[in-house]
Design an enzyme around this catalytic site. Structure first.
Site, PDB file in Angstrom:
ATOM      1  CG  HIS A  42      30.500  36.402  23.239  1.00  0.00           C
ATOM      2  ND1 HIS A  42      31.226  36.387  22.073  1.00  0.00           N
ATOM      3  CD2 HIS A  42      31.346  35.925  24.196  1.00  0.00           C
ATOM      4  CE1 HIS A  42      32.444  35.919  22.301  1.00  0.00           C
ATOM      5  NE2 HIS A  42      32.546  35.633  23.582  1.00  0.00           N
ATOM      6  CD  GLU A  43      30.903  36.316  27.851  1.00  0.00           C
ATOM      7  OE1 GLU A  43      31.314  35.189  28.192  1.00  0.00           O
ATOM      8  OE2 GLU A  43      31.607  37.115  27.206  1.00  0.00           O
ATOM      9  CD  GLU A 102      35.890  33.286  22.664  1.00  0.00           C
ATOM     10  OE1 GLU A 102      34.764  33.762  22.434  1.00  0.00           O
ATOM     11  OE2 GLU A 102      36.430  33.343  23.789  1.00  0.00           O
ATOM     12  CG  HIS A 104      42.147  39.193  26.737  1.00  0.00           C
ATOM     13  ND1 HIS A 104      41.495  40.227  27.349  1.00  0.00           N
ATOM     14  CD2 HIS A 104      41.189  38.457  26.125  1.00  0.00           C
ATOM     15  CE1 HIS A 104      40.201  40.131  27.104  1.00  0.00           C
ATOM     16  NE2 HIS A 104      39.991  39.065  26.374  1.00  0.00           N
ATOM     17  CB  ALA A 128      46.401  39.079  34.209  1.00  0.00           C
ATOM     18  N   GLY A 129      45.718  36.367  31.914  1.00  0.00           N
ATOM     19  CA  GLY A 129      44.628  35.503  31.504  1.00  0.00           C
ATOM     20  C   GLY A 129      45.163  34.310  30.763  1.00  0.00           C
ATOM     21  N   GLY A 130      44.357  33.700  29.953  1.00  0.00           N
ATOM     22  CA  GLY A 130      44.763  32.469  29.286  1.00  0.00           C
ATOM     23  C   GLY A 130      45.068  32.616  27.822  1.00  0.00           C
ATOM     24  CE1 TYR A 131      41.183  34.144  24.113  1.00  0.00           C
ATOM     25  CE2 TYR A 131      40.929  34.670  26.436  1.00  0.00           C
ATOM     26  CZ  TYR A 131      40.382  34.250  25.239  1.00  0.00           C
ATOM     27  OH  TYR A 131      39.059  33.927  25.161  1.00  0.00           O
TER      28      TYR A 131
END
Length: 788
Positions: free
Chosen positions: A570-571, A600, A702, A705-708
């Site tokens: 995936h990464e 994604e 997510h 503290a993230g971009g979602y």
């Protein structure tokens, strides 16, 4: 499906001729660094409430992190890297910059030399330089490519590389001194990002390009850059004046601080839980690999005589330690204790994230109103493929297609547990345990049987062979050619036609004491014609891939679960989009400028190859005997792929629907708490309802503290695209090597090559020849309605 048929990104007319994404924007544009930038926060399929890691752990109850959010403006990128917290504005002081490794002018940072004490003087010196450069640019800016876009790209690159190194080290080598240093300079960094976001001279210059004679001479990619900049300027607050502008800037500063505080609290709460067991009866049922890891952790904590056979054993909430317990431990009391600890992380005491969640949602709502939007979800959607209506329509279609299957999944687990003599009421901490027993009985396969066939060195070898077959590249070890932050980190070079095309770092193992959980990909530098070294036509991209898989124990290599194998694939998919781009305009090269709900696609696409027999033949070999994975085990692995797929789908949909509800309709300070909303959404998404004390939201990094934020739906939106893309290979014939290679080159030359320089809906159509369909996703998950 109509909601996926075309890109809905358009020029907004709410505050200006174009609208931007602002705080969440994945599209990197030039003007702002104000959004919180997670590294393509790794996969996400959070498959259950008791684990939050990355999507590769999909079938297994976790949330996979992913790539750095597909970038936005240079300014956006600058303040985006994991918005670190700040507690006080530092006073001016002489900056000691002589020989500061943070300011090393190199493509790869001096990761081995950068220390916490370098951060404050280094960042301050750089910010002073950039402010001076911006002063000059605003006085002389011209509405031309050379007079506006190119100097902004140069400016943004300096802060991106420098702050990116700090942000990365905080994620993989966290320490109290580093946190303190980041806190001190964060407000100053955000201040520059806000200045860029709200620079009227730069905004007017971009409008001049858009409305002038130059527009028709620009390439498609260059026009996308300008449109994205204009959009992001608006969401960055350029149209605000007076007290509204002041308040907007205060909100941005506070959101940055809260994001980091949330992340720090979660990391600290995760580290705080330690369970030491001394009696063999207490660890009954746990696989050997889990006992070896637990004994090693006990040794690390001072139990010098600890062994896998005799103990003692130390367990934590870190995924490689937690997951075997909740899945395999016969000690029901231990499962319950760790389950409850996990769902209540960071929800009480000094590390309580509950008030942070409420404050973040309140501030984002206020920010949206200042920008003229009804809610923050609309702000988020301004720069995505989807609209709020289209995103929710997709989620509801998938929910209705999956609900009955999820109900049957739970009924099957209950019936199986009862048949095995389990007489208690099935609780949340029992489901994974009995589901795993059912899977073993139904398919006669266990993770422990598979582990010996998935040694990390072999998995990497196979992954690189797949990349070669599909995309015509080779991957070579380049260890020692770039400094690293830990001795376990590898460095690789990707070549095409014998020439270097890109480089990447790979940090595979869990380090709970200093490294945040999950898995992610982020860029070190992007491809750029403008920033090419002397004598070269372009600067080559560099990425880093970070995982948290089981580390080697004793003299054994890292023996991976199949879910960890999926995570690496995936990464690498994210990294490939960053590294294989042919886009020369740096601001839309690779993952930059790609709409967040499309990023994604390459990562989820790559997971499919883990189940391909020809692919597995290249790496699934026993680490001792070198025997290939037996055909019987392979057939069981494939058969088990859709086991409980309805439940897995519903869990992801719960997270996505909850995220949109909180950012579109929740009223902070009202009668309903965020936890009430969680439970209300669960009524239609979770067959087994959450415990009343469930505080999983306090660990939902997510979106907090993230971009979602108002973007978690992107995992499913992009999974529709990725499943449909893989179906092109199925149609070509997975056994036909020449057809697979031809289709792979077409995927490379469209999805992986075009970056953010072309709208993702058009890129998909370039590859597939039509709009996407949900059929492949439902088919791959065995969720299509049975034929009449």
């Amino acid at each position: 499906m109509s909601y996926l048929s075309s890109s809905s990104i358009s020029v907004c007319t709410r505050l200006s001729s174009v609208c931007s994404r602002g705080h969440l924007s994945p599209a990197r544009s030039l003007s702002r660094f104000t959004s919180s930038r997670p590294s393509l926060v790794s996969r996400s399929r959070a498959q259950s409430r008791h684990s939050f890691a990355c999507a590769a752990y999909a079938a297994a109850q976790s949330v996979r992190c992913s790539t750095t959010q597909s970038r936005s403006s240079p300014a956006l990128r600058f303040s985006a890297r994991n918005s670190m917290s700040t507690h006080a504005t530092a006073t001016a002081e002489p900056a000691t910059t002589t020989d500061n490794p943070l300011l090393k002018d190199s493509v790869t940072p001096a990761f081995d030399k950068i220390q916490a004490e370098h951060v404050v003087p280094g960042i301050r010196a750089l910010l002073a330089e950039l402010n001076e450069n911006l002063d000059g640019l605003e006085k002389t800016v011209q509405p031309t490519w050379e007079g506006l876009v190119e100097p902004l790209e140069r400016l943004s690159d300096k802060i991106e590389r420098t702050w990116g190194a700090v942000s990365h080290l905080k994620a993989v080598k966290d320490s109290e001194p580093l946190r303190t240093a980041v806190d001190e300079v964060q407000p100053e960094r955000v201040k520059l990002s806000l200045r860029l976001s709200q620079s009227k001279p730069l905004y007017e210059a971009f409008k001049g390009i858009k409305e002038g004679d130059l527009w028709g001479q620009l390439s498609e990619a260059q026009q996308r850059i300008v449109d994205g900049e204009l959009r992001d300027f608006v969401l960055g607050g350029v149209a605000l004046e007076g007290s509204s502008k002041d308040r907007f800037n205060e909100i941005q500063q506070e959101l940055s601080q809260l994001s980091t505080k949330f992340s720090n609290n979660l990391l600290d709460a995760t580290k705080a839980f330690k369970k030491l067991l001394k009696e063999p009866s207490e660890v009954e049922g746990l696989p050997q690999s889990a006992l070896e890891l637990a004994a090693q952790q006990a040794k690390d904590e001072g139990e010098a005589e600890a062994t896998a056979e005799k103990g003692p054993w130390l367990f934590t909430l870190d995924f490689p330690s937690f997951f075997p317990v909740i899945t395999h431990s016969k000690n029901r009391a231990l499962r319950e204790e760790m389950y409850r600890a996990n769902i209540t992380r960071a929800s009480s005491g000094e590390k309580d994230n509950s008030p942070i969640i409420e404050k973040v949602l309140s501030l984002k709502q206020e920010k949206a109103h200042l920008l003229g939007y009804d809610n923050f979800a609309e702000v988020s959607m301004a720069s995505k493929m989807a609209t709020l209506d289209k995103a929710e329509a997709l989620l509801e279609d998938l929910r209705s297609a999956s609900w009955d299957a999820a109900v049957k999944d739970l009924d099957d687990v209950k019936a199986f547990a009862a048949k095995q003599g389990f007489k208690e009421q099935l609780k949340q901490w029992d489901v994974s345990f009995w589901a795993e027993r059912l899977r073993e009985a139904k398919f006669n396969i266990t993770d422990e049987e598979l582990r010996p066939y998935f040694a990390l060195p072999n998995v990497l070898k196979g992954l690189f062979q797949v990349a070669g077959q599909l995309f015509g590249v080779t991957v070579e070890a380049a260890d020692g050619k770039a400094p690293v932050w830990n001795s376990d980190v590898r460095f690789f070079c990707i070549k095409q036609d014998g020439k270097p095309r890109a480089y990447f770092f790979f940090d595979p193992y869990s380090r709970p004491s200093e490294k945040r959980g999950g898995a992610w990909m982020d860029e070190v530098v992007g491809r750029s014609r403008l920033l090419a070294p002397a004598g070269e036509s372009v600067r080559l991209p560099v990425a880093h891939m970070v995982c948290n898989q089981t580390p080697p124990v004793g003299d054994k290599p890292s023996l991976m679960t199949f879910r960890e194998v999926e995570t690496v694939f995936h990464e690498f998919g994210h990294a490939l989009q960053h590294m294989m781009t042919k886009q020369a305009e740096g601001l839309v090269a690779g993952i930059r400028g790609v709409e967040w709900d499309a990023v994604e696609l390459p990562s989820q696409f790559m997971e499919n190859w883990c189940y391909n027999r020809a692919t597995l033949n290249t790496f699934a070999r026993h680490y001792e005997s070198n025997d290939p994975l037996p055909e019987e085990l392979y057939k069981k692995l494939v058969a088990a792929r859709t086991f409980r797929s309805g439940s897995m789908m519903m869990r992801q949909l719960h997270f996505a629907m909850l995220d949109l509800e909180l950012h579109a309709r929740f009223k902070p300070g009202g009668k309903e708490t965020v936890f009430d909303v969680d439970h209300r959404i669960a009524e239609k998404t979770m067959v087994m309802k959450p415990l009343p004390e469930d505080r999983f939201l306090c660990g939902f990094s997510h979106i907090f503290a993230g971009g979602y934020s108002a973007g978690y739906y992107s995992y499913k939106w992009a999974e529709v695209l990725s499943a449909d893309a893989f179906s092109a290979f199925e149609e070509a014939g997975l056994e036909d090597e020449s057809a697979i290679a031809e289709t792979g080159r077409r995927f490379r030359d469209t999805v992986l090559s075009l970056g953010g320089g072309r709208a993702p809906a058009l890129v998909f159509k370039d590859f597939r020849g039509r709009d996407p369909s949900t059929e492949a996703l439902l088919r791959h998950n065995d969720l299509l309605p049975a034929a009449a």
